[in-house]
Motif scaffolding. Sequence first.
Motif, PDB file in Angstrom:
ATOM      1  N   MET A 448     -39.291  -0.644 -17.952  1.00  0.00           N
ATOM      2  CA  MET A 448     -37.911  -0.356 -17.544  1.00  0.00           C
ATOM      3  C   MET A 448     -37.871   0.710 -16.458  1.00  0.00           C
ATOM      4  N   GLU A 449     -38.745   1.691 -16.557  1.00  0.00           N
ATOM      5  CA  GLU A 449     -38.790   2.740 -15.532  1.00  0.00           C
ATOM      6  C   GLU A 449     -39.241   2.171 -14.186  1.00  0.00           C
ATOM      7  N   PHE A 450     -40.312   1.338 -14.226  1.00  0.00           N
ATOM      8  CA  PHE A 450     -40.762   0.701 -12.985  1.00  0.00           C
ATOM      9  C   PHE A 450     -39.683  -0.217 -12.417  1.00  0.00           C
ATOM     10  N   SER A 451     -38.974  -0.922 -13.299  1.00  0.00           N
ATOM     11  CA  SER A 451     -37.929  -1.844 -12.849  1.00  0.00           C
ATOM     12  C   SER A 451     -36.803  -1.105 -12.147  1.00  0.00           C
ATOM     13  N   LYS A 452     -36.446   0.076 -12.675  1.00  0.00           N
ATOM     14  CA  LYS A 452     -35.394   0.858 -12.016  1.00  0.00           C
ATOM     15  C   LYS A 452     -35.822   1.314 -10.632  1.00  0.00           C
ATOM     16  N   ARG A 469     -35.330 -10.739  -7.274  1.00  0.00           N
ATOM     17  CA  ARG A 469     -34.584 -11.465  -8.296  1.00  0.00           C
ATOM     18  C   ARG A 469     -35.289 -12.744  -8.715  1.00  0.00           C
ATOM     19  N   ASP A 470     -35.738 -13.539  -7.703  1.00  0.00           N
ATOM     20  CA  ASP A 470     -36.371 -14.821  -8.010  1.00  0.00           C
ATOM     21  C   ASP A 470     -37.686 -14.632  -8.765  1.00  0.00           C
ATOM     22  N   LYS A 471     -38.457 -13.618  -8.380  1.00  0.00           N
ATOM     23  CA  LYS A 471     -39.733 -13.394  -9.048  1.00  0.00           C
ATOM     24  C   LYS A 471     -39.532 -12.926 -10.497  1.00  0.00           C
ATOM     25  N   ILE A 472     -38.553 -12.049 -10.704  1.00  0.00           N
ATOM     26  CA  ILE A 472     -38.294 -11.573 -12.062  1.00  0.00           C
ATOM     27  C   ILE A 472     -37.829 -12.716 -12.945  1.00  0.00           C
ATOM     28  N   MET A 473     -36.904 -13.530 -12.443  1.00  0.00           N
ATOM     29  CA  MET A 473     -36.414 -14.659 -13.236  1.00  0.00           C
ATOM     30  C   MET A 473     -37.518 -15.688 -13.483  1.00  0.00           C
ATOM     31  N   GLY A 474     -38.391 -15.843 -12.496  1.00  0.00           N
ATOM     32  CA  GLY A 474     -39.512 -16.767 -12.664  1.00  0.00           C
ATOM     33  C   GLY A 474     -40.461 -16.319 -13.755  1.00  0.00           C
ATOM     34  N   LEU A 475     -40.812 -15.030 -13.737  1.00  0.00           N
ATOM     35  CA  LEU A 475     -41.684 -14.489 -14.773  1.00  0.00           C
ATOM     36  C   LEU A 475     -41.033 -14.589 -16.154  1.00  0.00           C
ATOM     37  N   TYR A 476     -39.738 -14.286 -16.212  1.00  0.00           N
ATOM     38  CA  TYR A 476     -39.028 -14.348 -17.487  1.00  0.00           C
ATOM     39  C   TYR A 476     -39.063 -15.772 -18.051  1.00  0.00           C
TER      40      TYR A 476
END
Length: 489
Positions: A448-452, A469-476
């Motif tokens: 969460m700290e890195f994400s912020k 955004r696309d990479k985060i949603m892809g990983l999720y």
Amino acid sequence: MEKRKKEPRLETKTGCEARMDVKFVPETGRWHIFCFSDEHNHDLLDTQFSAMLHAHRKMSEADIMQMMNMLKFGISTSQIFGLLASQAGGYEFVGYGSRDMYNEIARQRRQIHGDAARVLKKLEDMRLKDPQLYFKACHDSRGLLRNLFWSDGISQLDYRLFRDVIAFDTMYKKNKYSCPLVIFSGVNHHNQTIVFATAFIVDETTNTYIWLLRQLMFAMKDYALGHLIRNATSNVGNPSFTSKFRKIMLEDYEIPVFKRKWVQLIEEFGLEDKPWVNNMYEEKHMWATAYIRGKFLLALELPQDVKVPVMQTCIELLERFAAELYTHEIFLLFRPFLSRAGSMRVLNKIENNEDCIKYIVCKHGRPDFLWIVEFHQEEMIFMCTCLRMESFGIPCEHIVKVLVDKDICEILRSLVLDRWNKNVKSALNDPSGFTRNAVVISRQSTLMEFSKQLAAVAAKVPERYEETRDKIMGLYSYYKAADEGTNQP
């Protein structure tokens, strides 16, 4: 006043005869109007200015709620005043001025955004570091905080391991709000007091307790012995009585011994006619150790630094096994049972059937004190009529005596509670030695700290934002599909 420098206020009285007189009538219990006149000898205030009169200046609950909601969305106070005036059909029909709005906003912020808001903000910040933290606030119709419950991730983990004993204490009110501080506590495998959850409540009504226990059940995904010492102090008011009452309450007496000592205590302090004392005796089965054998309650007291002298027993193999098995604190509690086993002897052995053997055990030189120990060979289970194993989770001296008689050099698995084991938390640990929950919480906080930090940089440029955004949603989607066992994220 001859020396008065300030010019006196202008005279505003006109001798107006308008009036209303009321009187209280005892027969009806009401106030009655007995004189009324609405004949004025002056002009009345114009309607558009009547809102300036003190008696007229009042905001309704609906207007206050609407105003506070609009403030949350960034609408200025002057704009809110204009909107409310428009709804009322004009400023003359609002019933208050803009200054009254500012005063009401300040009052609401003092009530809602004071200590209560700060503690809620603190809990929100804690949840960022500990996603397992659970808290619940209960507000009244005016938005004021009434009850607050919270439990962190470590406390919930402790509850999973040691939830067989829970103390529920509401005796603390030593804060400036005079609100009970509720503590749900227990005992860990070192016989230390641990806190499962905490709460502030505004009153001690049935509905409040129902709400509180529901929060505990929800927080722990699940759903005691009270502190009678304080009650003894407040009801009798004699420190000497409190000390002796505490000893009778916690000492492991046989029932006849308990009755004799209770009579001696009451006669010593002349409390035969004390209602609280008589009521306590009627409810002795709820608090006296002599009567609650078989119910695993523990003596839930604050741990004390008591130094136990080194003592070697004659049952060396069992003692060594216990030292390796139990936590140090529990081993010190068990060692006296080993010592007392030396003064026990087996009077008789009865074999009623192939599986169960009954041992008649007595104290050396006291054949009038008898206990029966049952041994079920197939399941390797021991049961004693003293019920101390069921009460404290530690084998009594009578069972230990039978173990010695059968030449058993280990404490059988059926006689060991997991909660007293040194390795009780090992199943929850990873190779690093930390609990799995603690590791997961730590990883979440780090991500969460890195994400912020990433969001702060990526959001500045549209292309970066879309790529991130696309990479985060892809990983999720990929990880979620893997957890669910599907091949197509």
